[in-house]
Design a protein around this motif. Structure first.
Motif, PDB file in Angstrom:
ATOM      1  N   VAL A  67      53.871  70.430  29.661  1.00 25.47           N
ATOM      2  CA  VAL A  67      53.383  70.103  29.979  1.00 25.47           C
ATOM      3  C   VAL A  67      51.286  69.941  29.998  1.00 25.47           C
ATOM      4  CG1 VAL A  67      52.655  68.064  32.085  1.00 25.47           C
ATOM      5  CG2 VAL A  67      54.796  68.592  31.486  1.00 25.47           C
ATOM      6  N   LEU A  68      50.984  69.281  29.266  1.00 19.88           N
ATOM      7  CA  LEU A  68      49.565  69.477  29.496  1.00 19.88           C
ATOM      8  C   LEU A  68      48.706  68.724  30.604  1.00 19.88           C
ATOM      9  CD1 LEU A  68      47.106  70.569  27.651  1.00 19.88           C
ATOM     10  CD2 LEU A  68      47.102  67.862  25.890  1.00 19.88           C
ATOM     11  N   PHE A  69      49.181  67.150  30.336  1.00 17.88           N
ATOM     12  CA  PHE A  69      48.449  65.970  31.441  1.00 17.88           C
ATOM     13  C   PHE A  69      49.170  65.163  31.762  1.00 17.88           C
ATOM     14  CE2 PHE A  69      45.782  62.974  32.313  1.00 17.88           C
ATOM     15  CZ  PHE A  69      44.714  63.378  33.143  1.00 17.88           C
ATOM     16  N   HIS A  70      49.012  65.074  33.455  1.00 17.21           N
ATOM     17  CA  HIS A  70      50.187  64.293  34.312  1.00 17.21           C
ATOM     18  C   HIS A  70      48.843  63.266  34.699  1.00 17.21           C
ATOM     19  CE1 HIS A  70      54.407  62.518  36.255  1.00 17.21           C
ATOM     20  NE2 HIS A  70      53.514  61.867  36.299  1.00 17.21           N
ATOM     21  N   VAL A  71      49.579  61.976  34.618  1.00 17.48           N
ATOM     22  CA  VAL A  71      48.450  60.834  35.440  1.00 17.48           C
ATOM     23  C   VAL A  71      49.530  59.760  36.256  1.00 17.48           C
ATOM     24  CG1 VAL A  71      47.275  59.308  35.947  1.00 17.48           C
ATOM     25  CG2 VAL A  71      46.005  60.818  34.373  1.00 17.48           C
ATOM     26  N   VAL A  75      46.643  58.645  39.886  1.00 19.01           N
ATOM     27  CA  VAL A  75      45.787  59.404  40.358  1.00 19.01           C
ATOM     28  C   VAL A  75      46.364  61.182  39.479  1.00 19.01           C
ATOM     29  CG1 VAL A  75      46.257  61.519  41.597  1.00 19.01           C
ATOM     30  CG2 VAL A  75      46.560  58.407  42.507  1.00 19.01           C
ATOM     31  N   GLU A  76      46.226  62.123  39.038  1.00 20.63           N
ATOM     32  CA  GLU A  76      46.182  63.116  38.508  1.00 20.63           C
ATOM     33  C   GLU A  76      47.291  64.040  39.472  1.00 20.63           C
ATOM     34  OE1 GLU A  76      44.181  66.995  36.099  1.00 20.63           O
ATOM     35  OE2 GLU A  76      43.012  65.418  36.737  1.00 20.63           O
ATOM     36  N   VAL A  77      48.506  64.826  38.706  1.00 24.41           N
ATOM     37  CA  VAL A  77      49.652  65.163  39.017  1.00 24.41           C
ATOM     38  C   VAL A  77      48.665  67.182  38.141  1.00 24.41           C
ATOM     39  CG1 VAL A  77      51.657  65.662  39.558  1.00 24.41           C
ATOM     40  CG2 VAL A  77      50.917  63.804  39.621  1.00 24.41           C
ATOM     41  N   SER A  78      48.370  67.551  39.276  1.00 24.33           N
ATOM     42  CA  SER A  78      48.278  69.121  38.702  1.00 24.33           C
ATOM     43  C   SER A  78      49.071  69.516  38.635  1.00 24.33           C
ATOM     44  CB  SER A  78      46.934  69.396  39.166  1.00 24.33           C
ATOM     45  OG  SER A  78      47.789  69.075  41.240  1.00 24.33           O
ATOM     46  N   GLU A  79      50.380  69.390  39.265  1.00 19.43           N
ATOM     47  CA  GLU A  79      51.367  70.358  39.553  1.00 19.43           C
ATOM     48  C   GLU A  79      52.496  70.112  38.749  1.00 19.43           C
ATOM     49  OE1 GLU A  79      50.278  68.059  42.580  1.00 19.43           O
ATOM     50  OE2 GLU A  79      49.850  69.022  43.744  1.00 19.43           O
ATOM     51  N   SER A  80      51.868  69.201  38.024  1.00 20.08           N
ATOM     52  CA  SER A  80      53.184  68.993  36.942  1.00 20.08           C
ATOM     53  C   SER A  80      52.620  69.983  35.334  1.00 20.08           C
ATOM     54  CB  SER A  80      53.352  67.761  36.165  1.00 20.08           C
ATOM     55  OG  SER A  80      53.511  66.612  37.611  1.00 20.08           O
ATOM     56  N   GLN A  81      51.223  70.143  35.750  1.00 17.49           N
ATOM     57  CA  GLN A  81      50.909  70.635  34.407  1.00 17.49           C
ATOM     58  C   GLN A  81      51.927  72.043  34.319  1.00 17.49           C
ATOM     59  OE1 GLN A  81      46.709  72.781  34.403  1.00 17.49           O
ATOM     60  NE2 GLN A  81      46.237  71.312  32.828  1.00 17.49           N
ATOM     61  N   ASP A  82      52.384  72.228  33.118  1.00 18.25           N
ATOM     62  CA  ASP A  82      52.399  73.952  32.107  1.00 18.25           C
ATOM     63  C   ASP A  82      51.739  75.040  32.916  1.00 18.25           C
ATOM     64  OD1 ASP A  82      53.468  76.472  30.675  1.00 18.25           O
ATOM     65  OD2 ASP A  82      55.181  74.587  31.082  1.00 18.25           O
TER      66      ASP A  82
END
Length: 236
Positions: A67-71, A75-82
């Motif tokens: 996962v590169l980017f998740h909103v 709201v951005e979810v930084s925890e989802s970033q790989d």
């Protein structure tokens, strides 16, 4: 009633059909350790709420789908970033309201190569955009030979060798000077000997040229003189 339902379905499909996600560039080429900016655009509406925005970007590679980017709900979810992209991906949040997704990826790696897919969902539509990224390996710099500085012990040895060389050179010069002096003395003595021998020879030659007179008294009171040349003459 049935006509109203069909009309509602028709209107919904029309609205959904107007929502599009595009990419500004379908293919990207970059070199390892460089930076790159990936960009998508999507349809926006002035009356839409920011909380209705959902963005999910991921990368399809040969080994994984990180996962590169998740909103979520704006709201951005930084925890989802790989972990592969941790600390290397930044999003320009100011342009999200304009319908633009700009992801800045820094310190690229060769494993970042793949198909980048961003899915955007709002209360008025849903769509995806795709682009390819190819990251090539950087040219390895040629290894430089390390310059080895002489150690203190080596410097001491070098100084010792230089000192011995200078001493030997001085001794050789002294010996050469002594030999030159001896040679000059021998030449002087030889010249003196030649000069003395010349004087002796001159004296001998002079003595041989002068006649030697011998007076003898004969009977009868006559005398004769005998020269070296054996000439005899009588004297009365």
């Amino acid at each position: 009633m049935i006509c109203r339902i069909l009309l509602l379905i028709q209107l919904t499909s029309c609205v959904c059909g107007t929502f599009v996600v595009n990419v500004t560039q379908t293919s990207y080429q970059a070199e390892e350790n460089h930076n790159i900016t990936l960009e998508w655009t999507f349809t926006t509406k002035t009356d839409s709420s920011p909380n209705s925005l959902f963005i999910f970007c991921e990368v399809f590679t040969d080994h994984d789908v990180p996962v590169l980017f998740h909103v979520h709900e704006g709201v951005e979810v930084s925890e989802s970033q790989d972990e592969q992209f941790a600390g290397r991906v930044q999003c320009d949040k100011d342009v999200l309201r304009e319908g633009r997704i700009r992801l800045h990826v820094s310190r690229l790696r060769t494993e970042d190569s793949g198909l980048y897919v961003c899915e955007v969902k709002t209360n008025y539509g849903r769509d995806t955009g795709r682009c390819h990224l190819n990251v090539t390996a950087a040219d390895e710099p040629k290894p430089q030979r390390p310059t080895v500085s002489p150690q203190p012990e080596s410097r001491g040895r070098i100084g010792l060798y230089v000192g011995l060389g200078l001493t030997a050179a001085a001794a050789l010069l002294t010996v050469c000077a002594g030999l030159c002096s001896v040679f000059r003395l021998c030449l002087t003595k030889s010249a003196e000997r030649r000069e003395n021998n010349s004087v002796v020879l001159q004296m001998l030659s002079l003595s041989q040229k002068q006649p030697i007179r011998t007076n003898r008294t004969l009977s009868g009171g006559q005398t004769f003189c005998q020269k070296e040349s054996s000439e005899l003459w009588f004297k009365t």
